[in-house]
Design an enzyme around this catalytic site. Structure first.
Site, PDB file in Angstrom:
ATOM      1  N   ASN A  75     103.810 -33.415  30.876  1.00  0.00           N
ATOM      2  CA  ASN A  75     103.206 -34.525  30.991  1.00  0.00           C
ATOM      3  C   ASN A  75     102.338 -34.661  29.940  1.00  0.00           C
ATOM      4  O   ASN A  75     101.201 -34.141  29.687  1.00  0.00           O
ATOM      5  CB  ASN A  75     102.110 -34.429  32.199  1.00  0.00           C
ATOM      6  CG  ASN A  75     101.468 -35.646  32.649  1.00  0.00           C
ATOM      7  OD1 ASN A  75     101.372 -36.669  31.660  1.00  0.00           O
ATOM      8  ND2 ASN A  75     100.466 -35.535  33.686  1.00  0.00           N
ATOM      9  N   ARG A 134     106.908 -37.033  32.479  1.00  0.00           N
ATOM     10  CA  ARG A 134     106.203 -38.154  33.225  1.00  0.00           C
ATOM     11  C   ARG A 134     105.796 -39.225  32.504  1.00  0.00           C
ATOM     12  O   ARG A 134     105.316 -39.008  31.274  1.00  0.00           O
ATOM     13  CB  ARG A 134     104.869 -37.555  33.982  1.00  0.00           C
ATOM     14  CG  ARG A 134     104.324 -38.420  34.677  1.00  0.00           C
ATOM     15  CD  ARG A 134     102.995 -38.073  34.822  1.00  0.00           C
ATOM     16  NE  ARG A 134     102.236 -39.072  35.871  1.00  0.00           N
ATOM     17  CZ  ARG A 134     100.881 -39.352  35.714  1.00  0.00           C
ATOM     18  NH1 ARG A 134      99.908 -38.522  34.650  1.00  0.00           N
ATOM     19  NH2 ARG A 134     100.198 -40.431  36.089  1.00  0.00           N
ATOM     20  N   HIS A 137     100.799 -43.963  40.852  1.00  0.00           N
ATOM     21  CA  HIS A 137     100.915 -42.998  41.610  1.00  0.00           C
ATOM     22  C   HIS A 137     102.316 -42.918  42.763  1.00  0.00           C
ATOM     23  O   HIS A 137     102.442 -42.395  43.624  1.00  0.00           O
ATOM     24  CB  HIS A 137      99.884 -42.794  42.646  1.00  0.00           C
ATOM     25  CG  HIS A 137      98.521 -42.663  42.332  1.00  0.00           C
ATOM     26  ND1 HIS A 137      97.318 -43.385  42.542  1.00  0.00           N
ATOM     27  CD2 HIS A 137      98.196 -41.803  41.133  1.00  0.00           C
ATOM     28  CE1 HIS A 137      96.338 -42.823  42.080  1.00  0.00           C
ATOM     29  NE2 HIS A 137      96.699 -42.074  41.138  1.00  0.00           N
ATOM     30  N   ARG A 183      86.623 -46.060  38.540  1.00  0.00           N
ATOM     31  CA  ARG A 183      87.042 -47.575  38.303  1.00  0.00           C
ATOM     32  C   ARG A 183      86.308 -48.144  39.430  1.00  0.00           C
ATOM     33  O   ARG A 183      86.429 -48.059  40.570  1.00  0.00           O
ATOM     34  CB  ARG A 183      88.372 -47.511  38.274  1.00  0.00           C
ATOM     35  CG  ARG A 183      89.081 -46.642  36.925  1.00  0.00           C
ATOM     36  CD  ARG A 183      90.646 -46.619  37.328  1.00  0.00           C
ATOM     37  NE  ARG A 183      91.001 -45.130  36.906  1.00  0.00           N
ATOM     38  CZ  ARG A 183      92.046 -44.500  37.247  1.00  0.00           C
ATOM     39  NH1 ARG A 183      93.205 -45.446  37.732  1.00  0.00           N
ATOM     40  NH2 ARG A 183      92.227 -43.278  36.819  1.00  0.00           N
ATOM     41  N   GLU A 211     103.203 -33.780  42.155  1.00  0.00           N
ATOM     42  CA  GLU A 211     103.874 -34.723  41.571  1.00  0.00           C
ATOM     43  C   GLU A 211     104.905 -34.089  40.594  1.00  0.00           C
ATOM     44  O   GLU A 211     106.002 -34.667  40.229  1.00  0.00           O
ATOM     45  CB  GLU A 211     102.850 -35.705  40.833  1.00  0.00           C
ATOM     46  CG  GLU A 211     102.188 -36.530  41.774  1.00  0.00           C
ATOM     47  CD  GLU A 211     100.999 -37.297  41.040  1.00  0.00           C
ATOM     48  OE1 GLU A 211      99.777 -36.451  40.919  1.00  0.00           O
ATOM     49  OE2 GLU A 211     100.723 -38.351  40.571  1.00  0.00           O
TER      50      GLU A 211
END
Ligand code: ADP
Length: 404
Positions: A7, A90, A185, A246, A389
Site C-alpha cells: 500500500n 492497493r 472501501h 470529513r 483489506e
C-alpha cells in the site's frame, strides 16, 4: 504461494507478506517518511515477533523499496523476490477504467495515471510504488518475472446502477469529466460481506446486507446478491457519513455562502471539508475513543458529535433497507465498527420495527473475531466482522494470477 501486498502512499509504503496456503501473514511492516531525513523501515516477523529496523534517509520510493528488500533478506524471510508468487498493489481510485483487479501492464499503468486527476493525493504514490516494486522484482537473480496485480478500492462498486451513481448535475459535463459516484472501501465491504455470508451460511450471490465500514474514513454500502448496489462515498471519499475529520453529506450551498462572505477561499475548501470538519470540527476530537471519554465526562459537544455520527449512519441503514427490500444482515467493521459498542448500540437502537435488534451483553462482550450481536428475535442479523483489506488484496492477486 507467497504474496506481498503493498500500500504505497506519497511518502510511505505499508507491506504485508502472506502465505496463501493458509492465508496467514508471515511478515508486516512499513517504510515511513520517504523523502525526509528521518525516514525508516521496519519489518515484523509475525512468527517470532522479532522486529527488524533500518533508520537512514530514504530519498525516494526506489530507496524505500530497497530498504524493504534488505529487511526481508536480513530477517531470512525472503532471500530473493523471485520467491514471491506475486505482488498485489492497493489502488484507491480506478475511475471508470477498471471493473476488476488487473495484471499490471504498461496500458494499466497509463490508465491509473489518467485517473490520478480524480485521486491526486493517492494515485501518484501508488504508481511510484508499482514502478519501483517492478524494478525490484525484475532484478531478481533467477530472471523469473514476478506478476504484479492492482486491486482497486472502487472496483466493488462498479456494479452500482447508473441511476444511483449519477449526480443530478449537467449530464454532458459529468460524462466528459467523469464526475459520478465511485465509492471507496470496496475491498473492505467485499471482504466483510463475503465473510458474513459464509458465517450465516447464505450463498454470497443471494446475500443482502448493509455494510458499515466505520474507521477514520467511514462508508456504508448496500450489497444485493453479493454486489454493491449503492454506497455513501462518491467522486471522492468525502461524501456520506460523518468521519473523523470529513464532513460527509452537506448542502453544497454552505460553500458558496462561506465563499461569498470571504470566510473561505477556493484553495481552502479541500482542507475545510476533509481536515477540519467531521467529529473534529464538531467537538475538537477526531478519535472516537476520545469522543466517548469526553462525552462520558459530560462534554456536550462530544455528546452532540457522537449523536450526529450515529444518526447519520442510522439514516443510511434506513435508506439502504428501502433499496434492498430484504436485508439478511447489518455488518459492522473498521476501527469504530469493530471496537465501539456504544456507537453500535446507539445506531441500532429503535430499529426493532425493521427487524434489527442487538443484544446488550453480546454487543459489549469483548472479542476480536467475527460475531453475531443479534437478539434472538431479530429478523435481521447484526454482525461484527473484522476487516482485512490486505488479505482481500492478496486473495484478489492470487485469483488474477491463477486466471492468467
Ligand atoms: P482507518 O480508517 O484510518 O483505517 P481505523 O479503522 O483504524 O481507521 O479506525 C480508527 C477509528 O477507530 C478511530 O476513530 C478510533 O478512535 C476508533 N477506535 C479504535 N479502537 C477503538 C475502541 N476500542 N473504542 C472506540 N473507538 C475505537
Amino acid at each position: 504461494m507467497k504474496i506481498l501486498v503493498l500500500n504505497s502512499g506519497s511518502s510511505s509504503v505499508k507491506f504485508q507478506l502472506f502465505d496463501m496456503g493458509d492465508n496467514c501473514v508471515i511478515a508486516s511492516g512499513l517504510v515511513e517518511k520517504i523523502g525526509e531525513t528521518s525516514s525508516y523501515a521496519k519489518l515484523k516477523d509475525v512468527g517470532s515477533d522479532k522486529i527488524y529496523e533500518e533508520r537512514a534517509p530514504l530519498k525516494d520510493h526506489h530507496e524505500g523499496l530497497e530498504a524493504m528488500r534488505r529487511l526481508f533478506v536480513s530477517s531470512n524471510i525472503l532471500h530473493d523476490f523471485s520467491e514471491l508468487g506475486g505482488i498485489g498493489h492497493r489502488i484507491v481510485h480506478g475511475g471508470e477504467s477498471f471493473s476488476d483487479s488487473a495484471l499490471v501492464t504498461p496500458d494499466v499503468i497509463a490508465k491509473i495515471e489518467q485517473n490520478s486527476v480524480l485521486a491526486p493525493l493517492h494515485n501518484p504514490g501508488h504508481l511510484a510504488g508499482i514502478r519501483n516494486a517492478m524494478q525490484e522484482t525484475d532484478k531478481n537473480g533467477s530472471g523469473k518475472k514476478v506478476p504484479h496485480v492492482v486491486v482497486f478500492d472502487t472496483v466493488f462498486h462498479q456494479t452500482i446502477p447508473e441511476y444511483a451513481y449519477r449526480y443530478a448535475l449537467p449530464f454532458d459535463l459529468c460524462k466528459r469529466l467523469h464526475i459520478r459516484r465511485y465509492g471507496f472501501h470496496g475491498t473492505s465491504h467485499h471482504y466483510v460481506t463475503k465473510k458474513a455470508a459464509e458465517y450465516l451460511g447464505v450463498p454470497y450471490e443471494k446475500f443482502n446486507a448493509v455494510s458499515l465500514h466505520l474507521g477514520n474514513g467511514a462508508s456504508a454500502c448496500a450489497v444485493q446478491g453479493g454486489k454493491s448496489v449503492d454506497t455513501s462515498m462518491g467522486l471522492s471519499p468525502l461524501e456520506g457519513l460523518i468521519m473523523g475529520t470529513r464532513s460527509g453529506d452537506m448542502d453544497p450551498a454552505v460553500l458558496t455562502y462561506l465563499l461569498n462572505l470571504g470566510e473561505l477561499t477556493a484553495e481552502g475548501i479541500d482542507a475545510f471539508l476533509n481536515k477540519k470538519s467531521g467529529l473534529l470540527g464538531i467537538c475538537g476530537s477526531n478519535d472516537m475513543r476520545e469522543v466517548v471519554v469526553k462525552m462520558q465526562g459530560g462534554d456536550e459537544r462530544a455528546h452532540l458529535a457522537f449523536e450526529m455520527f450515529c444518526y447519520r449512519i442510522k439514516k443510511y441503514i434506513g435508506a439502504y433497507y428501502a433499496v434492498l427490500g430484504r436485508v439478511d444482515a447489518v455488518v459492522f467493521t473498521g476501527g469504530i465498527g469493530e471496537n465501539a459498542p456504544y456507537s453500535r448500540e446507539k445506531i441500532c437502537n429503535d430499529l426493532t420495527h425493521m427487524g434489527i435488534r442487538i443484544d446488550h451483553e453480546l454487543n459489549f462482550a469483548a472479542s476480536g473475531g467475527i460475531r453475531d450481536l443479534s437478539a434472538p428475535d431479530a429478523a435481521v442479523k447484526t454482525l461484527v466482522v473484522p476487516t482485512n483489506e490486505e488479505l482481500e488484496i492478496a486473495l484478489e492477486t492470487k485469483r488474477v494470477i491463477e486466471n492468467l
